[in-house]
Structures are given as structure tokens and as C-alpha cells.
Write a protein that holds these residues in place. Structure first.
Motif, PDB file in Angstrom:
ATOM      1  N   ALA A  13       0.430  -1.655  -0.031  1.00  0.00           N
ATOM      2  CA  ALA A  13      -0.313  -0.083  -0.159  1.00  0.00           C
ATOM      3  C   ALA A  13       0.573   1.334   0.462  1.00  0.00           C
ATOM      4  N   SER A  14       0.827   2.201  -0.636  1.00  0.00           N
ATOM      5  CA  SER A  14       1.638   3.036  -0.928  1.00  0.00           C
ATOM      6  C   SER A  14       0.449   4.201  -0.412  1.00  0.00           C
ATOM      7  N   CYS A  15       1.003   4.897   1.036  1.00  0.00           N
ATOM      8  CA  CYS A  15       0.439   5.538   1.970  1.00  0.00           C
ATOM      9  C   CYS A  15       0.958   7.154   1.413  1.00  0.00           C
ATOM     10  N   PRO A  26       2.111  13.369   8.505  1.00  0.00           N
ATOM     11  CA  PRO A  26       2.070  12.523   9.518  1.00  0.00           C
ATOM     12  C   PRO A  26       1.875  11.555  10.075  1.00  0.00           C
ATOM     13  N   ARG A  27       0.794  11.664  10.897  1.00  0.00           N
ATOM     14  CA  ARG A  27       0.129  11.289  12.273  1.00  0.00           C
ATOM     15  C   ARG A  27      -0.720  10.174  11.131  1.00  0.00           C
ATOM     16  N   ILE A  28      -1.345  11.041   9.648  1.00  0.00           N
ATOM     17  CA  ILE A  28      -2.498  10.519   9.553  1.00  0.00           C
ATOM     18  C   ILE A  28      -1.945   8.958   8.185  1.00  0.00           C
ATOM     19  N   THR A  29      -0.439   9.875   7.992  1.00  0.00           N
ATOM     20  CA  THR A  29       0.386   8.916   6.918  1.00  0.00           C
ATOM     21  C   THR A  29       0.641   7.525   7.529  1.00  0.00           C
ATOM     22  N   ALA A  30       0.900   7.317   9.191  1.00  0.00           N
ATOM     23  CA  ALA A  30       1.261   6.106   9.891  1.00  0.00           C
ATOM     24  C   ALA A  30      -0.018   5.748  10.176  1.00  0.00           C
ATOM     25  N   ALA A  31      -0.672   6.302  10.414  1.00  0.00           N
ATOM     26  CA  ALA A  31      -2.598   5.813  10.747  1.00  0.00           C
ATOM     27  C   ALA A  31      -3.069   5.496   9.530  1.00  0.00           C
ATOM     28  N   GLY A  39      -5.920  -4.363   6.752  1.00  0.00           N
ATOM     29  CA  GLY A  39      -6.605  -4.673   5.639  1.00  0.00           C
ATOM     30  C   GLY A  39      -5.653  -5.926   4.416  1.00  0.00           C
ATOM     31  N   GLY A  40      -4.650  -6.193   5.047  1.00  0.00           N
ATOM     32  CA  GLY A  40      -4.282  -6.995   4.400  1.00  0.00           C
ATOM     33  C   GLY A  40      -2.847  -6.732   3.765  1.00  0.00           C
ATOM     34  N   ALA A  41      -2.552  -5.340   3.688  1.00  0.00           N
ATOM     35  CA  ALA A  41      -1.137  -5.211   2.828  1.00  0.00           C
ATOM     36  C   ALA A  41      -0.264  -5.509   3.571  1.00  0.00           C
ATOM     37  N   GLN A  42       0.665  -6.256   2.555  1.00  0.00           N
ATOM     38  CA  GLN A  42       2.005  -6.852   3.042  1.00  0.00           C
ATOM     39  C   GLN A  42       3.683  -5.699   3.225  1.00  0.00           C
ATOM     40  N   GLY A  43       3.084  -5.367   2.552  1.00  0.00           N
ATOM     41  CA  GLY A  43       4.562  -3.610   2.063  1.00  0.00           C
ATOM     42  C   GLY A  43       3.816  -2.809   2.472  1.00  0.00           C
ATOM     43  N   LEU A  44       4.596  -1.359   2.601  1.00  0.00           N
ATOM     44  CA  LEU A  44       4.078  -0.170   2.185  1.00  0.00           C
ATOM     45  C   LEU A  44       5.279   0.870   1.767  1.00  0.00           C
ATOM     46  N   ARG A  45       4.610   1.751   1.129  1.00  0.00           N
ATOM     47  CA  ARG A  45       5.530   3.050   0.059  1.00  0.00           C
ATOM     48  C   ARG A  45       5.145   4.385   0.995  1.00  0.00           C
ATOM     49  N   ILE A  46       5.945   4.406   1.457  1.00  0.00           N
ATOM     50  CA  ILE A  46       6.469   5.687   2.444  1.00  0.00           C
ATOM     51  C   ILE A  46       6.969   6.986   1.631  1.00  0.00           C
ATOM     52  N   THR A  55       5.976   6.371  10.105  1.00  0.00           N
ATOM     53  CA  THR A  55       5.850   5.657   9.984  1.00  0.00           C
ATOM     54  C   THR A  55       6.172   4.163  10.830  1.00  0.00           C
ATOM     55  N   ARG A  56       8.336   4.408  10.795  1.00  0.00           N
ATOM     56  CA  ARG A  56       8.742   2.756  10.858  1.00  0.00           C
ATOM     57  C   ARG A  56       8.235   2.641  11.906  1.00  0.00           C
ATOM     58  N   PRO A  57       8.515   3.587  13.354  1.00  0.00           N
ATOM     59  CA  PRO A  57       8.196   2.781  14.590  1.00  0.00           C
ATOM     60  C   PRO A  57       6.879   1.480  14.651  1.00  0.00           C
ATOM     61  N   VAL A  58       5.545   2.029  13.804  1.00  0.00           N
ATOM     62  CA  VAL A  58       5.029   1.707  14.427  1.00  0.00           C
ATOM     63  C   VAL A  58       4.522   0.224  13.504  1.00  0.00           C
TER      64      VAL A  58
END
Length: 226
Positions: A13-15, A26-31, A39-46, A55-58
Motif C-alpha cells: 500500500a502506497s500511503c 505524518p500522523r495521518i500517514t502512519a495511521a 486490511g491485508g497489505a504486507q508492505g508499505l510505500r512511504i 511510520t517506521r516505529p509503528v
């Protein structure tokens, strides 16, 4: 576990909120990232150092990190500088993506790839053509993405679908292929895997409320003209 194995046959998921929009925080991006993970994403693009830092700490999911810049003398926007690579690496990106097109740029692609590898990260080429992919592989990238197909060089028409032909061409090169770009329905994402992609990244259809709302609003307007 090896990051490429973690990314095999999964959804990334590209957030990336709309720049300067109401969700560009940034707080919304992390959320968003946590919601995508639920929802099932197993990777992120930030995108962006502030967003990555939030995002990294959460999450423990693999993160593809990028920095976007608007340069006065180049059309290249994605991770154009060596300091961008360092910042993303320092903040914990597992993969660092960069613009791999053969356009005028401030730093040669080979130098960007070398910096990513020196930082101990995987390099992902955001490419647009077969030639882009061939050059990126020669320079040592780990992942070939169709990210910029239709956006660099020749802009695709609004109604254009995913570039399945480029997915197949990259797979024939023996690459780990990330399908990305106009994969805005589950059926298109499934189609990308069936065409040989190892992984699929979806952005606007998941995290950009402004775009999704616009699609529905436009459809309603069209119905009034029938």
C-alpha cells in the motif's frame, strides 16, 4: 526473513496523501499505514522523511521509502539526491526507490544505486520503459517497478490501463517485478500478478480520498448527461 521473500505475491500500500491536502500530516500517514496493514497489505510505500519517521516505529512491515522533489531543471522527482538516500536509510526504509528513467538528472542513476547498496538497503528502480529496466539491472537494482510507465516520457491518456506488457518484459529480464501504476481495482491488481509481477503496489485507490471521491463524483455527473 529476506525482504524480497516478504514481498513475494503480496500487496504493497502506497500511503501518500495528496500534497497540502487535509490528510497531509505524518500522523495521518502512519495511521493510513496501520489501516492498510489491518486490511491485508504486507508492505508499505512511504514518501518523505517526516512520514517515514512517523511510520517506521509503528509497523514491522517492509517499507519502500522515497523522497519526492520538484526540481527547476529536471523532470526527475523520486529520490534524486544522495542525501535523500541517506535520510531514508537512516530512518529505517528497507527498500529505497528512485527514478530510473534516462532523463536529465542531478545525480547519475548508478551513483544513486551504489549509495543505496552501500547503506545496506535494497534498490528499487521506478522505471518506465524496457531500456530503463535493462540499465537499472546492469547497475545492480533488486526490484524493477513499472511505476513511471505512462508518466515519464509520454503521458498515458486518462483512460489507459496498467502496462501489462512492461510487466511481462521485465519478468523476461529475470527481475523481481513490482507492478505499479493505474492498478486501481482489485481485478487490475490480480491481473498484474497473473502477467508475471512478483508484487503489486496500489496507491490512490487505497489512500487518496480526494481521488477516490472524484471518481465517484465524476460518475454521478456523467449519469446526468445520459
Amino acid at each position: 526473513m529476506n525482504t524480497l521473500k516478504l514481498l513475494q505475491n503480496v500487496l504493497v500500500a502506497s500511503c501518500q496523501p495528496v500534497d497540502d491536502g487535509p490528510m497531509d500530516d505524518p500522523r495521518i500517514t502512519a495511521a493510513m499505514a496501520l489501516a492498510a496493514e489491518a486490511g491485508g497489505a504486507q508492505g508499505l510505500r512511504i514518501e518523505g522523511l517526516d512520514n517515514l519517521a512517523a511510520t517506521r516505529p509503528v509497523t514491522k512491515l517492509p517499507i519502500i521509502g522515497i523522497v519526492k522533489r520538484d526540481l527547476p531543471d529536471s523532470e526527475v522527482r523520486i529520490t534524486p539526491f544522495l542525501e535523500d538516500v541517506k535520510g531514508l536509510a537512516d530512518l529505517g526504509a528497507d527498500v529505497i526507490a528512485y527514478d530510473a528513467t534516462q532523463r536529465l538528472r542531478p545525480v547519475p542513476t548508478a551513483d544513486i544505486v551504489a549509495a543505496i547498496k552501500a547503506a545496506g538497503k535494497l534498490a528499487m528502480a521506478d522505471a518506465a520503459t524496457l531500456a530503463d529496466g535493462q540499465q537499472a539491472l546492469a547497475e545492480g537494482v533488486d526490484i524493477l517497478g513499472t511505476t513511471l510507465s505512462g508518466y515519464a516520457y509520454d503521458i498515458a491518456p486518462a483512460e489507459a490501463g496498467p502496462d501489462y506488457a512492461l510487466i511481462r518484459a521485465y519478468k523476461e529480464l529475470g527481475a523481481f517485478v513490482m507492478a505499479e501504476g493505474r492498478l486501481n481495482t482489485p481485478e487490475r491488481a490480480e491481473g498484474a500478478i497473473r502477467q508475471g509481477a512478483d508484487c503489486v503496489t496500489v496507491g490512490s485507490a487505497i489512500t487518496r480520498i480526494e481521488h477516490i471521491t472524484g471518481w465517484f463524483a465524476d460518475a454521478v455527473k456523467r449519469s446526468q448527461n445520459d
